[in-house]
Write an enzyme that holds these catalytic residues in place. Structure first.
Site, PDB file in Angstrom:
ATOM      1  N   GLU A  86       0.787  -1.227   0.000  1.00 46.77           N
ATOM      2  CA  GLU A  86       0.000   0.000   0.000  1.00 46.77           C
ATOM      3  C   GLU A  86       0.823   1.283   0.000  1.00 46.77           C
ATOM      4  OE1 GLU A  86      -3.201  -0.044  -0.434  1.00 46.77           O
ATOM      5  OE2 GLU A  86      -3.407  -2.217  -0.269  1.00 46.77           O
ATOM      6  N   SER A 361     -42.420 -27.399  50.397  1.00 43.52           N
ATOM      7  CA  SER A 361     -41.724 -28.039  51.511  1.00 43.52           C
ATOM      8  C   SER A 361     -40.215 -27.862  51.469  1.00 43.52           C
ATOM      9  CB  SER A 361     -42.059 -29.535  51.540  1.00 43.52           C
ATOM     10  OG  SER A 361     -43.428 -29.721  51.825  1.00 43.52           O
TER      11      SER A 361
END
Length: 711
Positions: A86, A361
């Site tokens: 680049e 319970s």
């Protein structure tokens, strides 16, 4: 006239000067603002959620999935490849490359249009982050000015770092670290030369070179990168030939890679509005979940769910049966496994944290622990006989005649046996003896919400989430010391600093270790020979309690091993009865047993037996061996009452609305005299600090050095 013309010209010149100055100031300020976006670069960065062992659970993000990579994390070969393709003179120019611009101008003139930009890496970064891709002269001039300014403010390494984190690599991967993880399932230091060359070649045309869609095209582009590097001497011949021949494996995965969606959902829900937006902060979030235990918990739920579908002849597509499962490390409160439902794809609702159901319970151990701490012994006789209560509903007298699940009576029976076999009448008579207010004060000590003010407290007539049950049940599993479950242990910022640590809420000394062990020993019998027999697992001691609400609407099993506590709930999402025989022991206990069986296979070194604290003794009462402590001595014939007579109160006759006299448990009706926050009268308040109800203590030695509270 001539002077007027001169004056007019001067005024115009001044106006033009002012306008030009204003335009310059505006342009400079705009350029400064644009440059600031890169100088003070703060991109949206994905956060990562881990389990307790560092296993990645998911990425979470908002708009862009980006994993941030510092410059020192980026391989040198990758940087060289980028510069080679680049901007070969990147480390030599000041942001603008005149030679490249001249070449581009010549080509553009010959073509009669913009065909080549001549942009440096700095200019490309500006174009991607700040400006548009539109090829206009004004944009190019602004781009060049910005490039010069940024190169003045930032180092070359800073610019490379920003470029490689900002750029798109296709497939919604932003940043090179994200692409490395997504395409190759690797950290950047694990990438091969060919894989790095593929990544270098992608930003030029991410869709065109996407290796998931155009694999050969991506390889050819990568080979061009390698050839360019070889041609300028940045890679040797042998390395070049080796890399060209390579065909890397590319993975197609979801962006989130979420392997525990319910856990991640809960983390996000807990952090909503905290630490900014957790999805964009780049945090590393460490949960307490053990994914190995999470897997066997999911297996336990799935296996049990299929068993229930078969038992009740239902189809998974239409059945309303669901489950919740949570497992917690007793000593730390760390949530090791959490399954919020039988099928996350059908329902994301987390029944562990978001639902409140009656424990039935399963709530009885708190009543019995209160009795033990008042001087009762596991051998103390309780009255298991029918009893009738009168109350008023809408001004009319009503009668409540509770019964046992088995519809029989035992007369007098030891406290141990009453709890082992979950006898309702014995429990109701016990509450009548020790007083509703006494039980309420004990539960308020544990921050239990919505505590009933009437006898329905004996049968668990209140709504609690499975997670809250895990919290309060920890007083038995953790030797009398309550510790709240936590899901997150710490959070690390993207800079590597620990910014959040959690310490779960603790309540010390609800009871003593020796008193808690009396309960553990009773709950061991619940599994050995009581209502929880289906929870038995060979090779490990387990303690627990079943819970079944009226007409089998809710079925619980709450239990623990010497180190891990587990809560299992089964019910229907529409609050209808599960079906005939759907007790906690028949419905939820098998999932509990499956989990612990797999757990000791997974971790053979798991502690298998409970420690007996000092102060617990064994004696004989009426020919039977029994445990006792200084607080809970063995009963004797001369002592009929082992509690102060002033603990008896008159409020027991207040019962819930619309009780069905044919049922032994409480209806799902709205109870009377239930407050959101427990309140007491002045007499109650005066003895909140007595021996049975001590003031809360902050633990002198916390379970961790963490700070703060999250979960």
């Amino acid at each position: 006239m001539f002077s007027s013309l001169i004056k007019g010209s001067i005024i115009l010149a001044m106006l033009f000067g002012v306008a030009l100055t204003a335009a310059f100031i505006y342009a400079y300020e705009e350029i400064s603002l644009d440059a600031d976006k890169l100088i003070n670069y703060k991109p949206e960065t994905s956060s990562i959620v881990y389990d307790r062992n560092g296993k990645k659970l998911a990425y979470v993000f908002k708009k862009q999935h980006r994993l941030y990579a510092r410059y020192d994390e980026i391989p040198g070969f990758l940087v060289e490849g980028l510069v080679a393709m680049e901007d070969t003179q990147f480390f030599e120019h000041n942001g603008v490359n005149p030679d490249a611009i001249l070449r581009a101008v010549v080509k553009d003139i010959r073509a009669g249009s913009f065909v080549e930009g001549g942009s440096t890496l700095t200019q490309q970064l500006i174009k991607n982050k700040v400006l548009t891709n539109e090829k206009k002269l004004a944009r190019k001039i602004k781009e060049a000015i910005l490039a010069l300014k940024i190169e003045h403010e930032l180092s070359k390494e800073d610019i490379i770092e920003r470029y490689l984190n900002e750029i798109s690599y296709g497939n919604n991967y932003f940043g090179v670290k994200t692409a490395a993880n997504g395409y190759f399932h690797k950290e950047m230091n694990e990438l091969t030369h060919k894989e790095m060359a593929i990544l270098v070649g992608l930003p030029n045309a991410p869709s065109f070179y996407n290796p998931l869609r155009h694999y050969k095209r991506a390889l050819n582009r990568a080979n061009n990168v390698l050839y360019r590097m070889k041609s300028i001497g940045w890679i040797g011949q042998s390395d070049y030939l080796k890399a060209v021949k390579e065909s890397p494996k590319v993975y197609k995965t979801s962006l989130t890679q979420n392997i525990a969606p319910a856990i991640v959902d809960e983390v996000l829900r807990r952090f909503k509005g905290k630490l900014g937006d957790i999805r964009t902060g780049g945090y590393e979030i460490y949960t307490t979940i053990d994914m190995k235990q999470q897997a066997i918990a999911k297996e336990a739920v799935a296996q049990n769910y299929q068993r229930l579908l078969k038992k009740y002849h239902e189809d998974a597509n239409s059945s309303t049966i669901n489950m919740a499962f949570v497992s917690v490390e007793s000593a730390t409160g760390d949530i090791l496994a959490m399954v919020g439902g039988v099928d996350y794809k059908k329902s994301v609702f987390n029944r562990v944290t978001q639902s409140e159901r009656q424990p039935g319970s399963a709530f009885k151990p708190f009543i019995y622990q209160t009795a033990l701490d008042m001087g009762y012994n596991p051998a103390s006789p309780l009255t298991d006989l029918a009893r009738t209560f009168q109350y008023y509903y809408k001004g009319k007298p009503k009668i409540w005649s509770p019964k046992n699940y088995e519809s029989d009576f035992k007369g007098f029976m030891p406290l141990r046996e009453a709890l082992v076999h979950s006898r309702n009448l014995a429990t109701i008579n016990l509450v009548s003896d020790i007083g509703v207010s006494t039980v309420r004060k004990r539960l308020a000590f544990l921050d239990v919400p919505h505590i009933p003010r009437d006898m329905s407290i004996a049968l668990g007539n209140l709504g609690l989430s499975p997670l809250k049950m895990a919290q309060i049940f920890s007083v038995f599993a953790n030797k009398g010391h309550m510790i709240a479950p936590r899901l997150v242990s710490k959070i690390v910022s993207k800079e590597g600093a620990v910014i959040y640590e959690t310490r779960p809420k603790e309540i010390a000394d609800f009871t003593t270790p020796e008193q808690a062990y009396l309960m553990t020993d009773i709950l061991k019998d619940v599994i050995k020979r009581g209502t929880g027999r289906n929870a038995r697992v060979k090779g490990i001691e387990l303690a627990g309690k079943t819970g079944t609400t009226n007409k089998n609407v809710d079925a619980w099993f709450c239990g623990y091993s010497p180190t891990i506590e587990t809560i299992v709930w089964t019910g229907r999402d529409n609050n209808k009865p599960i079906g005939r025989g759907a007790t906690g022991g028949a419905t939820s206990a098998p999932a509990f047993a499956y989990y612990y069986k797999k757990l000791i296979e997974l971790y053979p070194d798991t502690k298998r037996t409970f420690d007996i604290p000092q102060g617990v003794f064994k004696g004989t009462y009426e020919g039977r061996s029994e445990l006792y402590t200084e607080i809970s001595p063995l009963p004797n014939a001369q002592k009929k009452s082992v509690h102060p007579s002033d603990t008896l109160v008159e409020e027991e006759t207040e019962i819930v609305e619309d009780v069905d006299p044919d049922d032994g448990e409480i209806e799902m009706a709205t109870p009377i005299n239930i407050d959101d926050t427990p309140t007491y009268d002045e007499e109650d308040q005066q003895d909140m600090g007595d021996a049975l109800h001590p003031q809360r203590k902050v633990p002198l030695t916390p379970v961790s050095n963490d700070s703060g509270e999250l979960f």
